[in-house]
Design an enzyme around this catalytic site. Structure first.
Site, PDB file in Angstrom:
ATOM      1  CG  LEU A  62      -1.539   1.323   1.661  1.00 21.66           C
ATOM      2  CD1 LEU A  62      -2.555   1.771   0.615  1.00 21.66           C
ATOM      3  CD2 LEU A  62      -2.233   1.179   3.032  1.00 21.66           C
ATOM      4  CB  VAL A  63       2.272   3.482  -2.237  1.00 20.17           C
ATOM      5  CG1 VAL A  63       3.137   4.740  -2.230  1.00 20.17           C
ATOM      6  CG2 VAL A  63       3.154   2.235  -2.386  1.00 20.17           C
ATOM      7  CB  SER A  79       2.070  13.090  -7.078  1.00 13.38           C
ATOM      8  OG  SER A  79       2.932  14.131  -7.449  1.00 13.38           O
ATOM      9  N   GLY A  80       4.959  12.087  -7.589  1.00 13.62           N
ATOM     10  CA  GLY A  80       6.316  12.214  -7.050  1.00 13.62           C
ATOM     11  C   GLY A  80       6.923  10.942  -6.486  1.00 13.62           C
ATOM     12  CG  ASP A 113      -2.750  10.757  -4.192  1.00 20.05           C
ATOM     13  OD1 ASP A 113      -1.504  10.655  -4.169  1.00 20.05           O
ATOM     14  OD2 ASP A 113      -3.347  11.856  -4.113  1.00 20.05           O
ATOM     15  CE1 TYR A 136       6.896  18.401   4.088  1.00 14.69           C
ATOM     16  CE2 TYR A 136       9.196  18.915   4.529  1.00 14.69           C
ATOM     17  CZ  TYR A 136       8.246  18.151   3.889  1.00 14.69           C
ATOM     18  OH  TYR A 136       8.633  17.114   3.062  1.00 14.69           O
ATOM     19  CB  SER A 181       6.579  20.748  13.677  1.00 11.97           C
ATOM     20  OG  SER A 181       7.138  22.012  13.921  1.00 11.97           O
ATOM     21  CE  LYS A 187       7.177  15.112   5.591  1.00 14.22           C
ATOM     22  NZ  LYS A 187       6.581  13.853   5.101  1.00 14.22           N
TER      23      LYS A 187
HETATM   24  P1  NAD Z   1       3.907  15.281  -4.227  1.00 17.35           P
HETATM   25  O1  NAD Z   1       3.167  16.536  -3.979  1.00 17.35           O
HETATM   26  O2  NAD Z   1       4.415  15.002  -5.596  1.00 17.35           O
HETATM   27  O3  NAD Z   1       3.031  14.013  -3.753  1.00 17.35           O
HETATM   28  C1  NAD Z   1       2.285  14.004  -2.582  1.00 17.35           C
HETATM   29  C2  NAD Z   1       1.025  13.194  -2.808  1.00 17.35           C
HETATM   30  O4  NAD Z   1       0.302  13.143  -1.571  1.00 17.35           O
HETATM   31  C3  NAD Z   1       0.090  13.816  -3.862  1.00 17.35           C
HETATM   32  O5  NAD Z   1      -0.268  12.844  -4.817  1.00 17.35           O
HETATM   33  C4  NAD Z   1      -1.109  14.245  -3.046  1.00 17.35           C
HETATM   34  O6  NAD Z   1      -2.350  14.188  -3.766  1.00 17.35           O
HETATM   35  C5  NAD Z   1      -1.078  13.261  -1.889  1.00 17.35           C
HETATM   36  N1  NAD Z   1      -1.818  13.753  -0.719  1.00 17.35           N
HETATM   37  C6  NAD Z   1      -1.793  15.005  -0.208  1.00 17.35           C
HETATM   38  N2  NAD Z   1      -2.649  15.092   0.817  1.00 17.35           N
HETATM   39  C7  NAD Z   1      -3.232  13.863   0.966  1.00 17.35           C
HETATM   40  C8  NAD Z   1      -4.198  13.340   1.847  1.00 17.35           C
HETATM   41  N3  NAD Z   1      -4.783  14.096   2.793  1.00 17.35           N
HETATM   42  N4  NAD Z   1      -4.562  12.052   1.723  1.00 17.35           N
HETATM   43  C9  NAD Z   1      -3.995  11.278   0.753  1.00 17.35           C
HETATM   44  N5  NAD Z   1      -3.084  11.727  -0.134  1.00 17.35           N
HETATM   45  C10 NAD Z   1      -2.703  13.010  -0.020  1.00 17.35           C
HETATM   46  O7  NAD Z   1       5.111  15.303  -3.187  1.00 17.35           O
HETATM   47  P2  NAD Z   1       6.411  14.372  -3.037  1.00 17.35           P
HETATM   48  O8  NAD Z   1       7.572  15.277  -3.150  1.00 17.35           O
HETATM   49  O9  NAD Z   1       6.324  13.162  -3.862  1.00 17.35           O
HETATM   50  O10 NAD Z   1       6.263  13.981  -1.497  1.00 17.35           O
HETATM   51  C11 NAD Z   1       6.023  12.670  -1.052  1.00 17.35           C
HETATM   52  C12 NAD Z   1       6.460  12.568   0.395  1.00 17.35           C
HETATM   53  O11 NAD Z   1       7.862  12.821   0.464  1.00 17.35           O
HETATM   54  C13 NAD Z   1       5.820  13.642   1.295  1.00 17.35           C
HETATM   55  O12 NAD Z   1       5.565  13.080   2.562  1.00 17.35           O
HETATM   56  C14 NAD Z   1       6.897  14.688   1.397  1.00 17.35           C
HETATM   57  O13 NAD Z   1       6.760  15.450   2.567  1.00 17.35           O
HETATM   58  C15 NAD Z   1       8.128  13.821   1.403  1.00 17.35           C
HETATM   59  N6  NAD Z   1       9.358  14.512   1.042  1.00 17.35           N
HETATM   60  C16 NAD Z   1       9.513  15.107  -0.173  1.00 17.35           C
HETATM   61  C17 NAD Z   1      10.706  15.738  -0.470  1.00 17.35           C
HETATM   62  C18 NAD Z   1      10.971  16.395  -1.784  1.00 17.35           C
HETATM   63  O14 NAD Z   1      11.994  17.084  -1.903  1.00 17.35           O
HETATM   64  N7  NAD Z   1      10.140  16.233  -2.784  1.00 17.35           N
HETATM   65  C19 NAD Z   1      11.734  15.772   0.497  1.00 17.35           C
HETATM   66  C20 NAD Z   1      11.539  15.165   1.714  1.00 17.35           C
HETATM   67  C21 NAD Z   1      10.346  14.528   1.973  1.00 17.35           C
END
Ligand code: NAD
Length: 245
Positions: free
Chosen positions: A13-14, A19-20, A40, A163, A165, A167
């Site tokens: 489960l992811v 996204s991302g 998502d 953010y 806090s 994390k």
């Molecule tokens: P992203 O915005 O591309 O993806 C985040 C996803 O979470 C999106 O698809 C969004 O629709 C979903 N989402 C948001 N709120 C939600 C909710 N209430 N319920 C279910 N889904 C929800 O961002 P990303 O960069 O891929 O981030 C993924 C994780 O990695 C996050 O936890 C982010 O904090 C962490 N992160 C990202 C980075 C970075 O540099 N990109 C660095 C450190 C940590």
């Protein structure tokens, strides 16, 4: 490099799978043979991820699920729908759903603080709890729950008090869950990405990204599919949880 059978017959489960980083995790899991539940809040992007997954020829297929990780009701519905389709809970769960709402401490509203903590920290708690409860109640003795934290939770970052806090919080959540759930065979870990190019970082001003990049010894931003190619200078404990603190 993907190992095509490493996760064969594993149900994964992811959250944030649309996204991302979450999407890259779904793609890697599928390429290693897992059945993937792409969960998502954004149905369209979850479906896009599903369409990009390698077919699960020998497993039970992939699915998407719309979930709001901040809602216990929505998370409970997610686990129920997974169990009714696969007749088992996921044995691997990645909490990747996350958001940012940046502002300096002096200006940040209570709502901005609460909203980010609700998604990143409470959301990870609700999903971790629901998956662990489902694994324990079905008598499984094997599980892995991975929460995506951030290096910012460790070192802080300008404009991200909410953010950072949230994390920092997920590291505490993960360690506590690890202590409590080890006896059920469930491992809990947190990964701390630095700056990874995704729609989340697209919101960061170019000059901030350039400044950040100049601080990275590898000289570039990470990519969601980098795998260990963007891990350097890290000490990863392989201790069964010994001296976790
Ligand atoms: P992203 O915005 O591309 O993806 C985040 C996803 O979470 C999106 O698809 C969004 O629709 C979903 N989402 C948001 N709120 C939600 C909710 N209430 N319920 C279910 N889904 C929800 O961002 P990303 O960069 O891929 O981030 C993924 C994780 O990695 C996050 O936890 C982010 O904090 C962490 N992160 C990202 C980075 C970075 O540099 N990109 C660095 C450190 C940590």
């Amino acid at each position: 490099m993907a190992a095509p059978t490493r996760l064969m017959s594993r149900l994964t489960l992811v959250t944030g799978g649309g996204s991302g980083i979450g999407r890259a995790v779904c793609q890697r899991f599928a390429s290693e043979g897992a059945s993937v539940v792409v969960a998502d809040i954004n149905e369209e992007s979850a479906n896009e991820t599903l369409g990009s997954l390698q077919r699960d020829l020998r497993g039970q297929g992939h699915m998407t699920a719309v979930v709001d990780v901040t809602s216990k009701e929505s998370v409970t519905k997610l686990i129920t729908s997974i169990q009714s389709r696969y007749f088992q809970p996921p044995s691997v769960c990645v909490n990747a759903a996350g958001i940012t709402q940046d502002d300096f401490l002096l200006n940040m509203s209570e709502e901005q603080f609460d909203t980010v903590v609700r998604v990143n920290l409470k959301g990870s708690f609700l999903v971790t709890q629901a998956v662990a409860q489902a694994l324990v109640s079905c008598g499984s003795n094997k599980g892995s729950i991975i929460t995506v934290g951030s290096i910012v939770g460790k070192v802080g970052n300008l404009g991200q008090v909410n953010y950072a806090s949230s994390k920092a919080g997920v590291q505490g959540l993960s360690r506590t869950a690890a202590k409590e759930l080890s006896r059920f065979g469930i491992r809990c870990n947190c990964v701390l990405p630095g700056f990874i190019t995704t729609p989340m970082t697209d919101k960061v001003p170019e000059k901030v990204l350039t400044k950040m990049q100049s601080l990275v010894p590898m000289g570039r931003m990470g990519r969601p599919a980098d795998d260990s190619g963007y891990v350097t200078g890290a000490s990863i404990e392989v201790t069964g949880g010994l001296f976790m603190g």
